[in-house]
Design a protein around this motif. Structure first.
Motif, short mmCIF file in Angstrom:
data_model
loop_
_atom_site.label_atom_id
_atom_site.label_comp_id
_atom_site.label_asym_id
_atom_site.label_seq_id
_atom_site.Cartn_x
_atom_site.Cartn_y
_atom_site.Cartn_z
N GLY A 1 7.50 0.81 -9.86
CA GLY A 1 7.28 2.25 -9.88
C GLY A 1 6.96 2.82 -8.51
O GLY A 1 6.64 2.09 -7.56
N THR A 2 7.04 4.13 -8.40
CA THR A 2 6.80 4.79 -7.12
C THR A 2 5.37 4.60 -6.62
O THR A 2 5.13 4.53 -5.42
CB THR A 2 7.10 6.29 -7.24
N GLU A 3 4.41 4.53 -7.54
CA GLU A 3 3.02 4.35 -7.11
C GLU A 3 2.80 2.97 -6.51
O GLU A 3 2.01 2.80 -5.58
CB GLU A 3 2.07 4.57 -8.28
N MET A 4 3.51 1.97 -7.03
CA MET A 4 3.44 0.62 -6.47
C MET A 4 3.90 0.64 -5.01
O MET A 4 3.24 0.10 -4.12
CB MET A 4 4.33 -0.32 -7.28
N LEU A 5 5.02 1.29 -4.76
CA LEU A 5 5.56 1.36 -3.40
C LEU A 5 4.67 2.23 -2.51
O LEU A 5 4.41 1.88 -1.35
CB LEU A 5 6.98 1.92 -3.45
N ALA A 6 4.20 3.35 -3.05
CA ALA A 6 3.36 4.25 -2.25
C ALA A 6 2.06 3.57 -1.84
O ALA A 6 1.60 3.72 -0.71
CB ALA A 6 3.06 5.52 -3.05
N THR A 7 1.47 2.81 -2.75
CA THR A 7 0.23 2.10 -2.45
C THR A 7 0.45 1.09 -1.34
O THR A 7 -0.37 0.98 -0.40
CB THR A 7 -0.30 1.38 -3.71
N ALA A 8 1.55 0.35 -1.42
CA ALA A 8 1.85 -0.66 -0.39
C ALA A 8 2.07 0.01 0.96
O ALA A 8 1.54 -0.44 1.98
CB ALA A 8 3.07 -1.46 -0.80
N PHE A 9 2.86 1.09 0.98
CA PHE A 9 3.14 1.76 2.25
C PHE A 9 1.88 2.39 2.84
O PHE A 9 1.67 2.35 4.06
CB PHE A 9 4.22 2.82 2.06
N ARG A 10 1.04 2.97 2.00
CA ARG A 10 -0.21 3.55 2.51
C ARG A 10 -1.07 2.49 3.17
O ARG A 10 -1.69 2.72 4.21
CB ARG A 10 -0.99 4.23 1.37
N PHE A 11 -1.12 1.31 2.54
CA PHE A 11 -1.93 0.22 3.10
C PHE A 11 -1.42 -0.17 4.47
O PHE A 11 -2.19 -0.28 5.43
CB PHE A 11 -1.91 -0.99 2.17
N TYR A 12 -0.10 -0.40 4.59
CA TYR A 12 0.44 -0.86 5.86
C TYR A 12 0.40 0.20 6.94
O TYR A 12 0.25 -0.11 8.13
CB TYR A 12 1.87 -1.37 5.66
N GLU A 13 0.52 1.47 6.55
CA GLU A 13 0.47 2.54 7.54
C GLU A 13 -0.92 2.72 8.12
O GLU A 13 -1.08 3.13 9.27
CB GLU A 13 0.95 3.85 6.91
N THR A 14 -1.95 2.45 7.33
CA THR A 14 -3.33 2.68 7.79
C THR A 14 -4.09 1.37 8.04
O THR A 14 -5.27 1.40 8.33
CB THR A 14 -4.10 3.50 6.74
N MET A 15 -3.39 0.25 7.95
CA MET A 15 -4.04 -1.05 8.04
C MET A 15 -4.69 -1.28 9.41
O MET A 15 -4.09 -1.03 10.45
CB MET A 15 -3.00 -2.15 7.79
N ASP A 16 -5.92 -1.72 9.40
CA ASP A 16 -6.63 -2.12 10.61
C ASP A 16 -6.31 -3.60 10.83
O ASP A 16 -6.94 -4.48 10.22
CB ASP A 16 -8.13 -1.90 10.44
#
Length: 251
Positions: free
Chosen positions: A69-84
């Protein structure tokens, strides 16, 4: 399914469903999921219903295949975009420093240079030019070569990088500065799985380095184990290289 018993069976099954769907770009029907995972359809219906409710699974056509689902992908992308990156990898550095009793670095690539984001020293710390926030020539360091080899994964790409940032500096007599030789060297690194710095950045200092991908197509960082030449004979470097790549893969 894994032989290790999950502490929460329903959560484990939901994660297995997501993993299995993620392996099939054309989606999976409930019959296929039942066969692959060995789960009854009644259980799959309930779990897929919960995953669909939260947007982690999708079924565009009633009775049709399921997709991520889109939320699965959005969650993953948000993590990698803001990952420290430093915070995530720091515990790996601590583990490696303790295991090898040597200084460990983590760095990222910035043009022709590496930037050191983290460093863990041991009681046998040595004086080096590497400091957190500091920079060194990428082609002359273990971390830099580990990053270059996979960021520019062809001879042509490496040669273009070298020409763009040339003439390449030679911190020591061992530094590789010729674009063609550097490209051939990068191919060997990719084949071996890790990079070596044989006194190419500082005299009497050697290191072994490997890339960290964190699910991305190119490395987000590289990690190295560094020591004086006397503590880094060829056999020791090979031992560390094998252990380092294994530790990163399991991280």
């Amino acid at each position: 399914m894994s032989g290790t018993q999950s502490p929460v069976t329903s959560v484990d099954r939901a994660l297995l469903i997501l993993q299995e769907i993620g392996r099939h770009s054309r989606g999976m029907t409930i019959d296929e999921l039942s066969t692959r995972l060995g789960l009854p359809k009644s259980s799959l219906h309930r779990l897929l219903g919960a995953l669909k409710h939260r947007g982690f699974a999708a079924q565009p056509d009633p009775g049709g295949p399921y997709f991520l689902g889109t939320e699965m992908l959005a969650t993953a992308f948000r993590f990698y975009e803001t990952m420290d990156v430093r915070a995530v990898i720091h515990r790996l550095l601590l583990r490696l420093s303790e295991e090898f009793a040597e200084t460990v670095h983590m760095a990222t690539l910035d043009g022709a240079e590496v930037v050191y984001l983290d460093k863990v020293e041991t009681m046998r710390a040595i004086t080096m030019t590497s400091v957190v926030g500091g920079r060194n020539a990428a082609h002359a360091t273990g971390v830099g070569k580990a990053l270059l080899a996979w960021t520019y994964p062809t001879d042509e790409a490496i040669k273009a990088w070298a020409e763009r940032h040339g003439p390449l500096a030679a911190p020591t007599r061992s530094t590789i500065t010729n674009p063609a030789k550097l490209a051939a060297h990068m191919a060997l690194i990719r084949e071996r799985g890790y990079a070596l710095d044989l006194e190419e950045n500082e005299p009497s200092v050697r290191c072994v380095a490997a890339p960290v991908f964190m699910g991305k197509p190119t490395p987000v960082a590289a990690v190295s184990v560094t020591a004086l030449k006397d503590r880094m004979p060829p056999a020791r470097m090979e031992e560390i290289g094998t252990a380092l790549t294994k530790a990163i893969a399991e991280f």
